[in-house]
Design an enzyme around this catalytic site. Structure first.
Site, PDB file in Angstrom:
ATOM      1  N   ARG A 398       0.849  -1.188   0.000  1.00 29.00           N
ATOM      2  CA  ARG A 398       0.000   0.000   0.000  1.00 29.00           C
ATOM      3  C   ARG A 398       0.894   1.250   0.000  1.00 29.00           C
ATOM      4  O   ARG A 398       0.623   2.223   0.693  1.00 29.00           O
ATOM      5  CB  ARG A 398      -0.940   0.011   1.206  1.00 29.00           C
ATOM      6  CG  ARG A 398      -2.217   0.781   0.921  1.00 29.00           C
ATOM      7  CD  ARG A 398      -3.008   1.097   2.176  1.00 29.00           C
ATOM      8  NE  ARG A 398      -4.291   1.674   1.837  1.00 29.00           N
ATOM      9  CZ  ARG A 398      -4.955   2.501   2.610  1.00 29.00           C
ATOM     10  NH1 ARG A 398      -4.481   2.839   3.783  1.00 29.00           N
ATOM     11  NH2 ARG A 398      -6.099   2.985   2.224  1.00 29.00           N
ATOM     12  N   TRP A 433      -7.086   3.343  15.272  1.00 28.99           N
ATOM     13  CA  TRP A 433      -5.643   3.103  15.144  1.00 28.99           C
ATOM     14  C   TRP A 433      -5.453   2.030  14.075  1.00 28.99           C
ATOM     15  O   TRP A 433      -5.832   0.881  14.269  1.00 28.99           O
ATOM     16  CB  TRP A 433      -5.079   2.639  16.485  1.00 28.99           C
ATOM     17  CG  TRP A 433      -3.591   2.501  16.508  1.00 28.99           C
ATOM     18  CD1 TRP A 433      -2.832   1.643  15.766  1.00 28.99           C
ATOM     19  CD2 TRP A 433      -2.670   3.241  17.312  1.00 28.99           C
ATOM     20  NE1 TRP A 433      -1.496   1.798  16.055  1.00 28.99           N
ATOM     21  CE2 TRP A 433      -1.365   2.771  17.020  1.00 28.99           C
ATOM     22  CE3 TRP A 433      -2.812   4.246  18.272  1.00 28.99           C
ATOM     23  CZ2 TRP A 433      -0.223   3.270  17.643  1.00 28.99           C
ATOM     24  CZ3 TRP A 433      -1.671   4.735  18.892  1.00 28.99           C
ATOM     25  CH2 TRP A 433      -0.389   4.254  18.572  1.00 28.99           C
ATOM     26  N   ASP A 434      -4.865   2.442  12.970  1.00 31.41           N
ATOM     27  CA  ASP A 434      -4.780   1.552  11.811  1.00 31.41           C
ATOM     28  C   ASP A 434      -3.352   1.031  11.628  1.00 31.41           C
ATOM     29  O   ASP A 434      -2.384   1.599  12.171  1.00 31.41           O
ATOM     30  CB  ASP A 434      -5.227   2.342  10.553  1.00 31.41           C
ATOM     31  CG  ASP A 434      -5.875   1.457   9.506  1.00 31.41           C
ATOM     32  OD1 ASP A 434      -5.696   0.233   9.569  1.00 31.41           O
ATOM     33  OD2 ASP A 434      -6.553   2.012   8.616  1.00 31.41           O
ATOM     34  N   ASP A 504     -12.625  -4.570   6.072  1.00 35.70           N
ATOM     35  CA  ASP A 504     -13.031  -3.534   5.129  1.00 35.70           C
ATOM     36  C   ASP A 504     -14.189  -4.007   4.260  1.00 35.70           C
ATOM     37  O   ASP A 504     -14.754  -3.229   3.501  1.00 35.70           O
ATOM     38  CB  ASP A 504     -11.842  -3.132   4.245  1.00 35.70           C
ATOM     39  CG  ASP A 504     -10.931  -2.160   4.978  1.00 35.70           C
ATOM     40  OD1 ASP A 504     -11.261  -1.775   6.118  1.00 35.70           O
ATOM     41  OD2 ASP A 504      -9.883  -1.784   4.415  1.00 35.70           O
TER      42      ASP A 504
END
Ligand code: DGJ
Length: 676
Positions: A398, A433-434, A504
């Protein structure tokens, strides 16, 4: 094998017993793990080490300071106090100690198991394999259920019989436990796991990094599980006098199926793991699926207006709000530069927090503090802060890299960055918090060559220190644990959080299945469940599915039709009336979505209950047997979104069931029951 007569160590919960004995030559053996009623079985090695004759998978292997690769542990002491048992083992010929620790939570039938390793040898001892727990399940048939998946496709339940040889469930992702497999499993004895009968165990590991669960049926027929940090490429050089504490492996036991197991685990998790496990949660609107990276202050304010109009209680500003030199307009830049993007938010985050407050909404913010885009001011200033390996081309996922938390400067930086964001904008009361990648090049520019393999362990330890310090510095901030979806749904990370982002994939048709799978271990209060238009399902179905967890929305409210808006307003209001039952009640899984088109769950709190029915295909009419009600009372049953009421005897609902109509695809019903 002769046992010392006085040597039995009983570790017991209300229904389970783990019993050890000590042989005449001081070896620790396991005699029982399972029902309290079980007779002592054949003794088996309790914590097998490599080098004392054990030729199967070991729980422990170390290289002594003189190069000797064998370990031979004997019991030196046993200390039992209240709910904690410490069995001290020491190497027969070396100053190496391994303590086995067990903490019981009797009424939940939960046992935590971990170790502490230390030594006084003249040089470093290299820990090669250092499992938290090793248990023998005896000769009977056993079935393991893993929860496998991928990004956007988490927690498929997959059950198989354990035959001879080694079955390994593991992950090597270093900075998160899960992308392809959750760090928890079910182990059913005697036959496949069933909801309401049969002996079943739940194993769940409190670690947000690489883990390894091995199940080995030995040639003699018994089954052994060894669970802990994944030893793969993770050798740890333990200094003289240093203590290495392994993460806790949690074992939950049920003599009567997975339903009982899950209810115990839910209650235990709310009482002993989650933050604020007894406080109901706010309904939130998130802007991620509404806007992705493309928004400005006007759009956010308009979403705030929409949220207020619908009765939503909190707004969460997701990814994309930061970056000046490299504005975060897509995922290929800006990560690491946590100053508000002046184009999107000319008045800063505070203006959004204030605007939320003016509308009576709480405000939350998205952060991914452990990561960095190469195209960012942070990386330009500190290229040596990213995890990488010399001579290798940087491999992004990503478009991002992971910061090297094994470096104390980076650890301090990550703490102070979050601390600063939270202190500068006191309006923030919630953080998502990712963590959107895992590690593929596990090298630390900071660690010396002989400690490179420490990185996976040091990273997670540093992460927990950061979480801990933040929780102490900002106790009122709630955390949604997210890792590109459900990558950090583990008992280690969830000690610092109130809830998690399951996936997601928010298509409610898929969420019915996922929520069922998560519910095996995790209580509804922890499951962030948002209404979106993914999958383009009917909105009432999306609401019914999300209402069985912690309800939220992730939609562009400006695009709702007026009938959708009315429905949303009415449902949000209705959820406020039932959330205590859903979030703080006891959940029963009534009908599995894996067994037919119609599935159902219910939650019970005192004299109220909520029943959720979902149809993923054409389901014929037919009653649904309920659980957890008082047979001798009458219940008013109100179909919430239709305002239809009927009265039923508790005994009828339990035995004959609640009569339900035929449902078409995505048909659903949400019923509120009140004892009258
Ligand atoms: C992954 C998360 O799972 C999403 O909900 C969203 O927050 C994105 N990251 C943002 O980058």
């Amino acid at each position: 094998m002769k046992l010392l007569a006085h040597s039995l160590v009983r570790i017991e919960t209300d229904n389970a017993a783990l019993v050890f004995g000590v042989t005449e030559d001081g070896k620790l053996v396991q005699l029982i793990f399972g029902s309290k009623a079980e007779e002592c079985g054949e003794p088996s090695v309790a914590y097998p080490t490599w080098g004392d004759g054990w030729v199967y998978e070991p729980a422990f292997q170390a290289t002594h300071s003189d190069g000797n690769t064998s370990v031979d542990l004997r019991v030196t002491d046993i200390i039992q106090a209240e709910n904690l048992t410490r069995i001290q083992l020491g190497d027969a010929a070396y100053a190496l100690r391994v303590d086995l620790l067990f903490r019981v939570y009797p009424k939940y039938d939960v046992i935590e198991s971990w170790t502490e390793v230390s030594h006084d040898e003249p040089g470093e001892v290299v820990l090669q394999t250092f499992a938290s727990s090793s248990l023998d399940f005896g000769q009977g048939e056993a079935f393991v259920t893993q929860f496998r998946g991928d990004w956007n496709d988490e927690v498929h339940m997959e059950e198989e019989r354990l035959t001879y040889g080694l079955k390994v469930l593991d992950s090597k992702l270093a900075v998160r436990a899960h992308q392809f497999r959750a760090p928890w499993f079910l182990l059913a004895r005697g036959g496949p796991a069933k909801e309401d009968e049969g002996e079943v165990l739940g194993g769940s590991f409190a670690w947000s990094g690489s883990f390894r669960f091995s199940f080995e049926r030995l040639p003699q027929g018994s089954l052994r599980a060894i669970c802990g940090i994944n030893p793969f490429a993770s050798a740890y050089r333990l200094s003289t006098g240093e203590t290495f504490e392994t993460p806790r492996m949690t074992w939950a036991y049920s003599p009567s199926g997975t339903g009982n197991l899950s209810r115990n685990l839910h209650a235990w998790t709310r009482a002993h793991v989650l933050r604020d496990g007894h406080q109901s949660r706010s309904i939130l609107l998130n802007n991620w699926e509404a806007t992705y990276f493309s928004f400005d202050e006007t759009k956010i304010f308009s979403l705030l207006d929409g949220a207020k109009d619908l009765g939503i209680e909190m707004f969460l500003l997701d990814d994309g709000w930061f970056g000046t030199k490299h504005p975060r307009d897509s995922d290929n830049q800006g990560l690491g530069d946590w100053t508000p993007d002046p184009k999107k938010l000319p008045n800063g985050v505070r203006a959004v927090a204030d605007a939320a407050a003016t509308r009576g909404l709480r405000f939350g913010i998205w952060l991914e503090p452990e990561m960095v885009n190469p195209r960012s001011e942070l990386f330009e200033a500190h290229p040596d802060w990213a995890i990488r390996q010399p001579g290798r081309e940087l491999e992004t996922q990503r478009n991002q890299l992971v910061l090297d938390l094994s470096n104390p400067d980076v650890e301090a930086y990550v703490f102070s960055l979050v601390d600063q964001v939270l202190s500068t904008d006191p309006g923030i009361t919630y953080v998502k918090w990712d963590c959107n990648r895992y590690v593929t090049q596990p090298g630390s520019p900071y660690l010396p060559p002989d400690k490179q393999s420490h990185l996976p362990v040091l990273y997670v330890q540093a992460l927990y220190r950061i979480f801990d310090r933040l929780a102490k510095a900002h106790p009122h901030i709630q955390i949604m644990m997210c890792s590109g979806g459900g990558g950090r749904v583990d008992l280690g990370a969830m000690r610092y959080a109130q809830e998690f982002w399951p996936s997601d994939n928010t298509d409610p048709a898929r969420r019915v299945l996922m929520q069922w799978a998560y519910s095996q271990f995790w209580p509804p209060i922890a499951v962030s469940a948002h209404v979106t238009d993914m999958g383009h399902r009917p909105i009432d179905f999306a609401f019914a599915v999300a209402m069985s967890g912690r309800l939220g929305m992730d939609m562009d409210l400006d695009k709702l039709s007026s009938s959708e808006r009315d429905l949303a307003r009415k449902t949000v209001e209705a959820y406020k009336g039932i959330r205590d039952v859903v979030q703080l009640g006891t959940q029963y899984r009534l009908q599995s979505p894996f067994e037919g088109p119609r599935s159902a769950l219910m939650s019970v709190l005192e004299d109220r209950a909520i029943v959720f029915v979902y149809s993923l295909g054409e389901s014929p009419e037919g009653p649904l047997q309920l659980r957890g009600l008082d047979a001798s009372r009458n219940y008013r049953v109100r179909e919430m979104m239709k305002d239809v009421e009927t009265i039923h005897r508790g005994s009828n609902l339990l035995e004959e069931g609640l009569p339900l109509p035929a449902y078409g695809e995505f048909g659903n019903g949400v019923f509120e029951l009140t004892a009258v």
